[in-house]
Design an enzyme around this catalytic site. Structure first.
Site, mmCIF file in Angstrom:
data_model
loop_
_atom_site.group_PDB
_atom_site.id
_atom_site.type_symbol
_atom_site.label_atom_id
_atom_site.label_comp_id
_atom_site.label_asym_id
_atom_site.label_seq_id
_atom_site.Cartn_x
_atom_site.Cartn_y
_atom_site.Cartn_z
ATOM 1 N N TYR A 68 0.427 -1.529 -7.250
ATOM 2 C CA TYR A 68 0.841 -0.257 -7.856
ATOM 3 C C TYR A 68 0.766 -0.293 -9.380
ATOM 4 O O TYR A 68 0.462 0.729 -10.007
ATOM 5 C CB TYR A 68 2.232 0.162 -7.352
ATOM 6 N N GLN A 108 -0.173 15.323 -1.790
ATOM 7 C CA GLN A 108 0.086 13.972 -1.288
ATOM 8 C C GLN A 108 -0.242 12.952 -2.371
ATOM 9 O O GLN A 108 0.038 11.773 -2.218
ATOM 10 C CB GLN A 108 -0.798 13.682 -0.071
ATOM 11 N N HIS A 126 4.655 12.583 -1.605
ATOM 12 C CA HIS A 126 4.540 11.130 -1.434
ATOM 13 C C HIS A 126 4.992 10.356 -2.670
ATOM 14 O O HIS A 126 4.672 9.177 -2.807
ATOM 15 C CB HIS A 126 3.098 10.743 -1.075
ATOM 16 N N GLY A 192 -9.196 18.445 0.092
ATOM 17 C CA GLY A 192 -9.448 17.026 -0.172
ATOM 18 C C GLY A 192 -8.538 16.056 0.534
ATOM 19 O O GLY A 192 -8.139 15.050 -0.036
#
Ligand code: OAD
Length: 250
Positions: A68, A108, A126, A192
């Site tokens: 991350y 998302q 998310h 997308g």
């Protein structure tokens, strides 16, 4: 062409007022951010799903933080593309163009390209790369640097920050708001996303049950493509501005 699809084209569907848009990694692909499932979805031989779980974090926090940290650093070097910008135009102009008009943007994506493009109201179901979540005090802090060195939480001082990302097995954010927006909307547009991850993948089915018109804009058909009244295939930077122009200039 299905009956529902021809209804859309013949203009038999009434002009939408409230629009809910769901975006996924495909809208940021042309900004240079990798999607999850194209190209094998591997990161240093790890499946994305294997680094994006609470179990992976418990097992190997350094690996997950490194993954991350890398993505958080990378997104900050990327720029919004014409698809993000087109949705800003829609958010600004739709309420002026249509009385009672409203656009709810649900993403998302954990990048901030919608915001940097100029979108004012974005639901990040998310989570967000530029946010850190303290597992000690539950505070969320704006965060643009690395987490791997276990920095102190700005709120409580405990070094217990993790990415503020909804991992597999965790509950997405702001689901009540999303359901409320869908229940009041008359058009649902998916942009997308592969339709592989629930609950977002189920929004189109819910939208159909609620009687909304449904439109998919994607490079290829998503897994739930059959639920959409209409699918338009192409690169987001082309088909999203074209759709927005068509709606606003009609
Ligand atoms: P995916 O990688 O699963 O799907 C991306 C979709 O975008 C695919 O259907 C591609 O065909 C399409 N696509 C690629 N390039 C495009 C372009 N230039 N224009 C238009 N479409 C394009 O990404 P998501 O569906 O967003 O979750 O993935 C859903 C969730 O799975 C993500 O939010 C993430 C991941 O695990 C978390 O991180 C919690």
């Amino acid at each position: 062409m299905t009956a529902a699809r021809s209804l859309w084209h013949e203009g038999a569907m009434t002009t939408p007022h409230k629009i809910v848009i769901l975006t996924g990694a495909g809208i940021s692909a042309e900004s240079g951010i990798d999607t999850f499932r194209d190209g094998g979805g591997l990161w240093e031989q790890h499946r994305v799903e294997d680094v994006a779980t609470p179990e992976a974090f418990a097992r190997d926090p350094e690996l997950v933080q490194r993954f991350y940290d890398m993505r958080r650093a990378a997104v900050q070097t990327k720029l919004p593309n014409p698809a993000h910008v087109a949705l800003v135009r829609l958010e600004r102009e739709w309420p002026v163009r249509v009385p009672g008009g409203d656009v709810t943007l649900v993403t998302q994506n954990v990048d901030d390209l919608h915001e940097r493009g100029g979108s004012l109201r974005v639901i990040h179901m998310h989570g967000e790369h530029l946010s850190a979540w303290c597992t000690a005090c539950d505070a969320r802090s704006r965060w643009d640097g690395p987490l791997i060195h276990r920095p102190a939480c700005p709120a409580c001082g405990v070094p217990a920050l993790r990415p503020d990302i909804v991992w597999f097995g965790e509950i997405p954010y702001r689901m009540d708001e999303i359901h409320e927006a869908l229940s009041e909307a008359d058009l649902f547009v998916s942009i997308g996303t592969s339709g592989a991850v629930y609950p977002a993948a189920g929004f189109v089915r819910l939208a159909r049950e609620l009687g909304l018109a449904t439109l998919e804009l994607n490079l290829e058909r998503s897994q739930g493509s059959g639920w959409f009244h209409e699918t338009r295939l192409g690169a987001a930077s082309e088909i999203v501005p074209a759709w927005v122009d068509g709606l606003l200039d009609a």
